[in-house]
Design an enzyme around this catalytic site. Structure first.
Site, PDB file in Angstrom:
ATOM      1  N   SER A  35       0.837  -1.201   0.000  1.00  0.00           N
ATOM      2  CA  SER A  35       0.000   0.000   0.000  1.00  0.00           C
ATOM      3  C   SER A  35       0.867   1.245   0.000  1.00  0.00           C
ATOM      4  CB  SER A  35      -0.856  -0.037   1.272  1.00  0.00           C
ATOM      5  OG  SER A  35      -1.390   1.233   1.527  1.00  0.00           O
TER       6      SER A  35
ATOM      7  N   TYR B 195      -1.963  -1.448  10.850  1.00  0.00           N
ATOM      8  CA  TYR B 195      -2.212  -1.955   9.498  1.00  0.00           C
ATOM      9  C   TYR B 195      -1.039  -1.590   8.586  1.00  0.00           C
ATOM     10  CZ  TYR B 195      -3.772  -1.904   4.668  1.00  0.00           C
ATOM     11  OH  TYR B 195      -3.817  -2.084   3.306  1.00  0.00           O
TER      12      TYR B 195
ATOM     13  N   LYS C 171       2.114  -3.895   6.498  1.00  0.00           N
ATOM     14  CA  LYS C 171       2.506  -3.822   5.085  1.00  0.00           C
ATOM     15  C   LYS C 171       4.017  -3.588   4.978  1.00  0.00           C
ATOM     16  CE  LYS C 171      -1.430  -4.630   3.290  1.00  0.00           C
ATOM     17  NZ  LYS C 171      -1.647  -5.951   2.698  1.00  0.00           N
TER      18      LYS C 171
HETATM   19  P1  NAD Z   1     -10.954  -7.331   0.973  1.00  0.00           P
HETATM   20  O1  NAD Z   1     -11.189  -7.380   2.440  1.00  0.00           O
HETATM   21  O2  NAD Z   1     -12.111  -7.041   0.095  1.00  0.00           O
HETATM   22  O3  NAD Z   1     -10.308  -8.720   0.486  1.00  0.00           O
HETATM   23  C1  NAD Z   1      -9.464  -9.481   1.304  1.00  0.00           C
HETATM   24  C2  NAD Z   1      -9.909 -10.926   1.220  1.00  0.00           C
HETATM   25  O4  NAD Z   1      -9.025 -11.719   2.033  1.00  0.00           O
HETATM   26  C3  NAD Z   1     -11.323 -11.145   1.752  1.00  0.00           C
HETATM   27  O5  NAD Z   1     -12.061 -11.921   0.827  1.00  0.00           O
HETATM   28  C4  NAD Z   1     -11.124 -11.903   3.071  1.00  0.00           C
HETATM   29  O6  NAD Z   1     -12.179 -12.806   3.331  1.00  0.00           O
HETATM   30  C5  NAD Z   1      -9.802 -12.610   2.808  1.00  0.00           C
HETATM   31  N1  NAD Z   1      -9.014 -12.904   4.014  1.00  0.00           N
HETATM   32  C6  NAD Z   1      -8.688 -12.057   5.036  1.00  0.00           C
HETATM   33  N2  NAD Z   1      -7.921 -12.708   5.936  1.00  0.00           N
HETATM   34  C7  NAD Z   1      -7.759 -13.978   5.467  1.00  0.00           C
HETATM   35  C8  NAD Z   1      -7.084 -15.121   5.946  1.00  0.00           C
HETATM   36  N3  NAD Z   1      -6.418 -15.103   7.117  1.00  0.00           N
HETATM   37  N4  NAD Z   1      -7.115 -16.258   5.220  1.00  0.00           N
HETATM   38  C9  NAD Z   1      -7.793 -16.304   4.039  1.00  0.00           C
HETATM   39  N5  NAD Z   1      -8.464 -15.263   3.552  1.00  0.00           N
HETATM   40  C10 NAD Z   1      -8.445 -14.103   4.248  1.00  0.00           C
HETATM   41  O7  NAD Z   1      -9.757  -6.306   0.721  1.00  0.00           O
HETATM   42  P2  NAD Z   1      -9.217  -5.670  -0.623  1.00  0.00           P
HETATM   43  O8  NAD Z   1      -9.618  -4.241  -0.638  1.00  0.00           O
HETATM   44  O9  NAD Z   1      -9.561  -6.535  -1.762  1.00  0.00           O
HETATM   45  O10 NAD Z   1      -7.663  -5.710  -0.338  1.00  0.00           O
HETATM   46  C11 NAD Z   1      -6.848  -6.773  -0.778  1.00  0.00           C
HETATM   47  C12 NAD Z   1      -5.411  -6.540  -0.297  1.00  0.00           C
HETATM   48  O11 NAD Z   1      -4.969  -5.284  -0.789  1.00  0.00           O
HETATM   49  C13 NAD Z   1      -5.290  -6.477   1.219  1.00  0.00           C
HETATM   50  O12 NAD Z   1      -4.071  -7.102   1.579  1.00  0.00           O
HETATM   51  C14 NAD Z   1      -5.214  -4.987   1.506  1.00  0.00           C
HETATM   52  O13 NAD Z   1      -4.517  -4.701   2.682  1.00  0.00           O
HETATM   53  C15 NAD Z   1      -4.475  -4.487   0.279  1.00  0.00           C
HETATM   54  N6  NAD Z   1      -4.744  -3.068  -0.005  1.00  0.00           N
HETATM   55  C16 NAD Z   1      -6.037  -2.644  -0.152  1.00  0.00           C
HETATM   56  C17 NAD Z   1      -6.286  -1.303  -0.395  1.00  0.00           C
HETATM   57  C18 NAD Z   1      -7.710  -0.806  -0.534  1.00  0.00           C
HETATM   58  O14 NAD Z   1      -7.920   0.408  -0.449  1.00  0.00           O
HETATM   59  N7  NAD Z   1      -8.690  -1.651  -0.768  1.00  0.00           N
HETATM   60  C19 NAD Z   1      -5.222  -0.397  -0.486  1.00  0.00           C
HETATM   61  C20 NAD Z   1      -3.922  -0.865  -0.364  1.00  0.00           C
HETATM   62  C21 NAD Z   1      -3.686  -2.213  -0.117  1.00  0.00           C
HETATM   63  C1  UD1 Z   2      -7.122   5.179   4.114  1.00  0.00           C
HETATM   64  C2  UD1 Z   2      -6.209   4.651   5.211  1.00  0.00           C
HETATM   65  C3  UD1 Z   2      -4.931   4.121   4.575  1.00  0.00           C
HETATM   66  C4  UD1 Z   2      -5.255   3.050   3.527  1.00  0.00           C
HETATM   67  C5  UD1 Z   2      -6.219   3.656   2.484  1.00  0.00           C
HETATM   68  C6  UD1 Z   2      -6.664   2.666   1.425  1.00  0.00           C
HETATM   69  C7  UD1 Z   2      -6.727   6.014   7.225  1.00  0.00           C
HETATM   70  C8  UD1 Z   2      -6.188   7.024   8.177  1.00  0.00           C
HETATM   71  N1  UD1 Z   2      -5.921   5.709   6.172  1.00  0.00           N
HETATM   72  O1  UD1 Z   2      -6.415   6.180   3.460  1.00  0.00           O
HETATM   73  O2  UD1 Z   2      -4.077   3.563   5.554  1.00  0.00           O
HETATM   74  O3  UD1 Z   2      -4.072   2.603   2.887  1.00  0.00           O
HETATM   75  O4  UD1 Z   2      -7.396   4.155   3.162  1.00  0.00           O
HETATM   76  O5  UD1 Z   2      -7.487   1.697   1.989  1.00  0.00           O
HETATM   77  O6  UD1 Z   2      -7.795   5.459   7.408  1.00  0.00           O
HETATM   78  N2  UD1 Z   2     -12.432  11.392   3.625  1.00  0.00           N
HETATM   79  C9  UD1 Z   2     -13.442  12.260   4.027  1.00  0.00           C
HETATM   80  N3  UD1 Z   2     -14.595  11.737   4.535  1.00  0.00           N
HETATM   81  C10 UD1 Z   2     -14.806  10.399   4.654  1.00  0.00           C
HETATM   82  C11 UD1 Z   2     -13.781   9.501   4.229  1.00  0.00           C
HETATM   83  C12 UD1 Z   2     -12.606  10.042   3.737  1.00  0.00           C
HETATM   84  O7  UD1 Z   2     -13.283  13.473   3.929  1.00  0.00           O
HETATM   85  O8  UD1 Z   2     -15.885   9.984   5.132  1.00  0.00           O
HETATM   86  C13 UD1 Z   2     -11.191  11.954   3.048  1.00  0.00           C
HETATM   87  C14 UD1 Z   2      -9.944  11.601   3.816  1.00  0.00           C
HETATM   88  O9  UD1 Z   2      -9.663  12.538   4.810  1.00  0.00           O
HETATM   89  C15 UD1 Z   2      -8.901  11.570   2.679  1.00  0.00           C
HETATM   90  C16 UD1 Z   2      -9.697  11.122   1.451  1.00  0.00           C
HETATM   91  O10 UD1 Z   2     -11.067  11.392   1.763  1.00  0.00           O
HETATM   92  O11 UD1 Z   2      -8.411  12.864   2.446  1.00  0.00           O
HETATM   93  C17 UD1 Z   2      -9.535   9.659   1.132  1.00  0.00           C
HETATM   94  O12 UD1 Z   2      -9.838   8.892   2.295  1.00  0.00           O
HETATM   95  P1  UD1 Z   2      -9.851   7.301   2.300  1.00  0.00           P
HETATM   96  O13 UD1 Z   2     -10.694   6.803   1.194  1.00  0.00           O
HETATM   97  O14 UD1 Z   2     -10.181   6.842   3.686  1.00  0.00           O
HETATM   98  O15 UD1 Z   2      -8.348   6.893   1.923  1.00  0.00           O
HETATM   99  P2  UD1 Z   2      -6.950   7.338   2.599  1.00  0.00           P
HETATM  100  O16 UD1 Z   2      -7.107   8.489   3.483  1.00  0.00           O
HETATM  101  O17 UD1 Z   2      -5.988   7.470   1.499  1.00  0.00           O
END
Ligand code: NAD
Ligand code: UD1
Length: 331
Positions: free
Chosen positions: A124, A148, A152
């Site tokens: 991330s 979290y 990562k």
């Molecule tokens: P998500 O929660 O939708 O998907 C994660 C999946 O992993 C789920 O289906 C959950 O059931 C499964 N899971 C969790 N723990 C598990 C375990 N111990 N064993 C087997 N399955 C398990 O999340 P996502 O948004 O698809 O994210 C996927 C990956 O990307 C995660 O590692 C997350 O940290 C990373 N990531 C997500 C974002 C974001 O904004 N969505 C941003 C940066 C990184």
């Molecule tokens: C959040 C996480 C970050 C994670 C990322 C992707 C926090 C502090 N950080 O980041 O660790 O990697 O999601 O999953 O939670 N915002 C509003 N109102 C809302 C929601 C968000 O104003 O109800 C603003 C936030 O202040 C930010 C932007 O929208 O400026 C994006 O927010 P968000 O979608 O939560 O993502 P990140 O802040 O990038």
């Protein structure tokens, strides 16, 4: 290739499974369904017209993981499975360290034992901390503000060390910026349980009338209009980035930002959503959210140069596709 996708029933994993199947790969999904449901597996098969093998199991269980590696001749692993709620990680760090670190270790160990040489990890942009934008892969990482983020950064370091010591275990670390949007069919997308934490799912819930108004966290940041700036990327572009990564040159450790390279403020995203969907989103300005940074966007040129991958979809498609999925959701 035969690809094991952990967390393949989740938001990013499900879109990636469809993209892998469309690119001609075979997919084996391992997911404990803690943040997803089995219906998504059927939907992936429906969208791609292909079958996948599914194991409902926990990635932290070494015996279960071993059985999967024994049963399938794998060419690579894409590791999405993990917990991702920042606030929850502050309240319950132990679960986050256990789930996210042990899961990564168990998989890496299985890869070494069964000679699987391609490992793609979901990292991330949070690992950059409050660095100077745009974030570049070569930057020294700064401390993150929550457990979290630490999982990562720690997973990245563990995988780097393991790869250094084992020349046939190659790792690609993908640092995602802010994934939003959904498959254009409106069939799969992001469906957070309960109150959404992230901006786009919050906006779609307001549009649907499930939440009254959007609370914007702070309007005094040093940005274009005082609201936080992020690099929103369509989940379908992100999925294509994984196909490019697993098919790419695998040697040692490679790190790529998956972002668009463009920063968008909260107010700009809101405007794009209103324009794309003809919906007015009421909002109020409230205090900054603890742990938030002002600016976060990628320098995305390395992935383009080395993987030939570039995000293609614009903000309007992200907003339109996110809303189409939300509208289809049964509450
Ligand atoms: P998500 O929660 O939708 O998907 C994660 C999946 O992993 C789920 O289906 C959950 O059931 C499964 N899971 C969790 N723990 C598990 C375990 N111990 N064993 C087997 N399955 C398990 O999340 P996502 O948004 O698809 O994210 C996927 C990956 O990307 C995660 O590692 C997350 O940290 C990373 N990531 C997500 C974002 C974001 O904004 N969505 C941003 C940066 C990184
Ligand atoms: C959040 C996480 C970050 C994670 C990322 C992707 C926090 C502090 N950080 O980041 O660790 O990697 O999601 O999953 O939670 N915002 C509003 N109102 C809302 C929601 C968000 O104003 O109800 C603003 C936030 O202040 C930010 C932007 O929208 O400026 C994006 O927010 P968000 O979608 O939560 O993502 P990140 O802040 O990038």
């Amino acid at each position: 290739m035969n690809i094991l996708v952990t967390g393949g029933a989740g938001y990013i994993g499900s879109h990636t499974c469809v993209a892998l199947l469309e690119a001609g790969h075979s997919v084996i999904v391992l997911d404990n369904l803690s943040n997803s449901n089995y219906e998504v597996i059927n939907k992936i098969q429906h969208l791609s017209g292909k079958e996948i093998t599914f194991y409902e199991m926990d990635v932290t269980d070494p015996l279960a993981v071993s059985r999967v590696f024994q049963r399938h001749e794998l060419d690579g692993v894409i590791h999405f499975a993990g917990l991702k709620a920042v606030g929850e990680s502050v309240e319950n760090p132990l679960i986050y360290y256990k789930n996210n670190l042990v899961g990564t270790l168990v998989l890496a160990e299985a890869c070494l034992k069964y000679h699987v040489g391609r490992f793609v990890f979901s990292s991330s942009a949070t690992v950059y901390g409050d660095n100077q934008v745009p974030f570049v892969e070569s930057m020294e990482l700064l401390p993150t503000t929550n457990p979290y983020g630490e999982t990562k950064a720690m997973s990245e370091r563990m995988l780097l060390d393991i790869s250094k010591a084992n020349s046939d275990f190659a790792v690609t670390l993908l640092r995602y910026f802010n994934p939003v949007g959904a498959h254009e069919s409106g069939i799969i997308g992001e469906a957070p349980d309960g109150m959404p934490n992230n901006l786009m799912p919050y906006i779609t819930k307001v549009a649907k009338g499930k939440l009254k108004l959007l609370r914007i966290f702070g309007k005094d940041y040093p940005t274009v209009d005082g609201t936080g700036v992020r690099d929103y990327i369509h989940v379908l572009d992100l999925a294509d980035g994984h196909v490019a990564a697993i098919e790419g040159l695998f040697k040692g450790v490679n790190i790529y930002n998956l972002g668009t390279g463009k920063g968008t403020s909260v107010l700009e995203l809101l405007k794009a959503f209103e324009q794309a969907n003809n919906h007015v989103i009421p909002y109020e300005i409230v205090e900054r959210r603890p742990g938030d940074i002002a600016l976060c966007y990628a320098n995305a040129s390395k992935a383009e140069q080395e993987l030939g991958w570039k995000a293609k979809r614009d903000l309007i498609s992200m907003c339109r596709d996110a809303w189409r999925f939300e509208k289809n959701l049964k509450d």
